[in-house]
Scaffold this active site. Structure first.
Site, PDB file in Angstrom:
ATOM      1  N   GLY A  12       0.784  -1.233   0.000  1.00 56.74           N
ATOM      2  CA  GLY A  12       0.000   0.000   0.000  1.00 56.74           C
ATOM      3  C   GLY A  12       0.815   1.282   0.000  1.00 56.74           C
ATOM      4  CG  ASN A  14       1.588   3.292  -5.773  1.00 57.93           C
ATOM      5  OD1 ASN A  14       1.985   4.315  -6.321  1.00 57.93           O
ATOM      6  ND2 ASN A  14       2.177   2.118  -5.947  1.00 57.93           N
ATOM      7  NE  ARG A  66     -11.447 -14.178 -10.022  1.00 63.49           N
ATOM      8  CZ  ARG A  66     -10.408 -13.882  -9.254  1.00 63.49           C
ATOM      9  NH1 ARG A  66      -9.979 -14.745  -8.356  1.00 63.49           N
ATOM     10  NH2 ARG A  66      -9.802 -12.731  -9.360  1.00 63.49           N
ATOM     11  CG  ASN A 108      -3.538  -0.580 -13.090  1.00 62.90           C
ATOM     12  OD1 ASN A 108      -3.470  -0.897 -11.890  1.00 62.90           O
ATOM     13  ND2 ASN A 108      -2.793  -1.156 -14.015  1.00 62.90           N
ATOM     14  CG  HIS A 110       1.926  -1.724 -15.474  1.00 64.43           C
ATOM     15  ND1 HIS A 110       1.557  -2.991 -15.038  1.00 64.43           N
ATOM     16  CD2 HIS A 110       3.028  -1.899 -16.243  1.00 64.43           C
ATOM     17  CE1 HIS A 110       2.401  -3.882 -15.538  1.00 64.43           C
ATOM     18  NE2 HIS A 110       3.298  -3.243 -16.277  1.00 64.43           N
ATOM     19  CD  GLU A 148     -15.090  -5.497 -21.299  1.00 64.28           C
ATOM     20  OE1 GLU A 148     -15.056  -6.723 -21.456  1.00 64.28           O
ATOM     21  OE2 GLU A 148     -16.116  -4.804 -21.430  1.00 64.28           O
ATOM     22  CG  ASP A 151      -1.257  -3.869 -17.661  1.00 58.64           C
ATOM     23  OD1 ASP A 151      -1.956  -3.429 -16.738  1.00 58.64           O
ATOM     24  OD2 ASP A 151      -0.386  -4.752 -17.493  1.00 58.64           O
ATOM     25  CB  ALA A 180       7.933   6.685 -11.825  1.00 59.17           C
TER      26      ALA A 180
HETATM   27  C1  GAR Z   1       3.305  -1.185  -7.370  1.00 59.09           C
HETATM   28  O1  GAR Z   1       4.621  -1.215  -7.850  1.00 59.09           O
HETATM   29  C2  GAR Z   1       2.321  -1.150  -8.521  1.00 59.09           C
HETATM   30  O2  GAR Z   1       2.774  -0.396  -9.603  1.00 59.09           O
HETATM   31  C3  GAR Z   1       2.244  -2.615  -8.875  1.00 59.09           C
HETATM   32  O3  GAR Z   1       2.195  -3.273  -7.631  1.00 59.09           O
HETATM   33  C4  GAR Z   1       2.960  -2.506  -6.676  1.00 59.09           C
HETATM   34  C5  GAR Z   1       2.119  -2.297  -5.442  1.00 59.09           C
HETATM   35  O4  GAR Z   1       2.853  -1.668  -4.423  1.00 59.09           O
HETATM   36  N1  GAR Z   1       1.108  -2.906  -9.700  1.00 59.09           N
HETATM   37  C6  GAR Z   1       1.128  -3.800 -10.684  1.00 59.09           C
HETATM   38  O5  GAR Z   1       2.086  -4.507 -10.934  1.00 59.09           O
HETATM   39  C7  GAR Z   1      -0.167  -3.901 -11.485  1.00 59.09           C
HETATM   40  N2  GAR Z   1       0.022  -4.681 -12.675  1.00 59.09           N
HETATM   41  P1  GAR Z   1       2.155  -0.932  -3.206  1.00 59.09           P
HETATM   42  O6  GAR Z   1       1.137  -1.912  -2.603  1.00 59.09           O
HETATM   43  O7  GAR Z   1       3.256  -0.634  -2.242  1.00 59.09           O
HETATM   44  O8  GAR Z   1       1.489   0.315  -3.733  1.00 59.09           O
END
Ligand code: GAR
Length: 208
Positions: A12, A14, A66, A108, A110, A148, A151, A180
């Site tokens: 978490g 981000n 699911r 999202n 990435h 859909e 990425d 970033a």
């Molecule tokens: C981050 O690096 C994010 O960009 C990546 O997961 C990590 C989560 O970190 N997301 C992906 O790879 C999505 N395809 P966080 O829980 O510390 O924010």
């Protein structure tokens, strides 16, 4: 006020960048109304609690299949009535119904420069392992709207980060986050809340 739901799976950081951005005023006019995790043990849920934000867990393990999980996830999002859904390290395939219901209202983050190192199987540390294996000299992060595909949605913002000799997947992941991800995700939320983002013909545009 832009009401957002933030979906998380792990540490978490981000989410923390968003919480801090709102507290410091670098993200204006945004309120996190709920944090949703697919993982009960995600540290992100503790971060939410510490910030006084409601945290909810919807784990696939608690549902027979699911489809039931997808329905529960959609319900947990809808209950919070967000204007925008933010996937901040949410490592779950997003149900098509959720994507349709929130067209151009899901973003999202990435951890690469899309279209490099993205798509099925590219998440978390795996992205950085692949970048190092390919020997790229520049990588970075991308904020995009979710469609859909995996990425494939309209790109809103990208930031490049240098790869250094001797980088490990972990050191590269950390630099991509610091330089970033924690910069562009808050910035994008501020711009969306300010009404400066439009999506047309599969392309996202920022008007200053
Ligand atoms: C981050 O690096 C994010 O960009 C990546 O997961 C990590 C989560 O970190 N997301 C992906 O790879 C999505 N395809 P966080 O829980 O510390 O924010």
């Amino acid at each position: 006020m832009l009401k957002i739901v933030v979906c998380v799976s792990g540490g978490g950081t981000n989410l923390q960048a968003i919480i801090d951005g709102i507290a410091q005023g670098t993200i204006g006019n945004v309120r996190i109304v709920r944090v949703i995790s697919n993982n009960k043990k995600a540290y992100a849920l503790e971060r939410a609690e510490q910030a006084g934000i409601e945290g909810v867990c919807v784990s696939p393990r608690d549902y027979a299949d699911r489809e039931q999980f997808n329905r529960a996830l959609l319900q947990k999002v809808e209950e919070a009535a967000p204007d925008l859904v933010v996937l901040a390290g949410f490592l779950v395939v997003i149900p098509p119904e959720l994507i349709r219901r929130y067209e151009n209202r899901i973003v999202n983050i990435h951890p690469s420069l899309i279209p490099s190192f993205c798509g099925t199987g590219y998440y978390g540390l795996k992205v950085h392992e692949a970048a190092l294996a390919r020997g790229v000299k520049v990588t970075g992060a991308t904020v995009h709207f979710v469609d859909e595909g995996t990425d494939t949605g309209p790109i809103l913002m990208q930031k490049a980060v240098a790869v250094k000799d001797g980088d490990t997947p972990e050191s590269l992941q950390r630099r991509v986050m610091e330089e970033a991800e924690w910069v562009i995700l808050p910035k994008c939320l501020d711009l969306i809340a300010a009404g400066k983002v439009t999506v047309a013909d599969g392309q996202a545009h920022i008007t200053e």
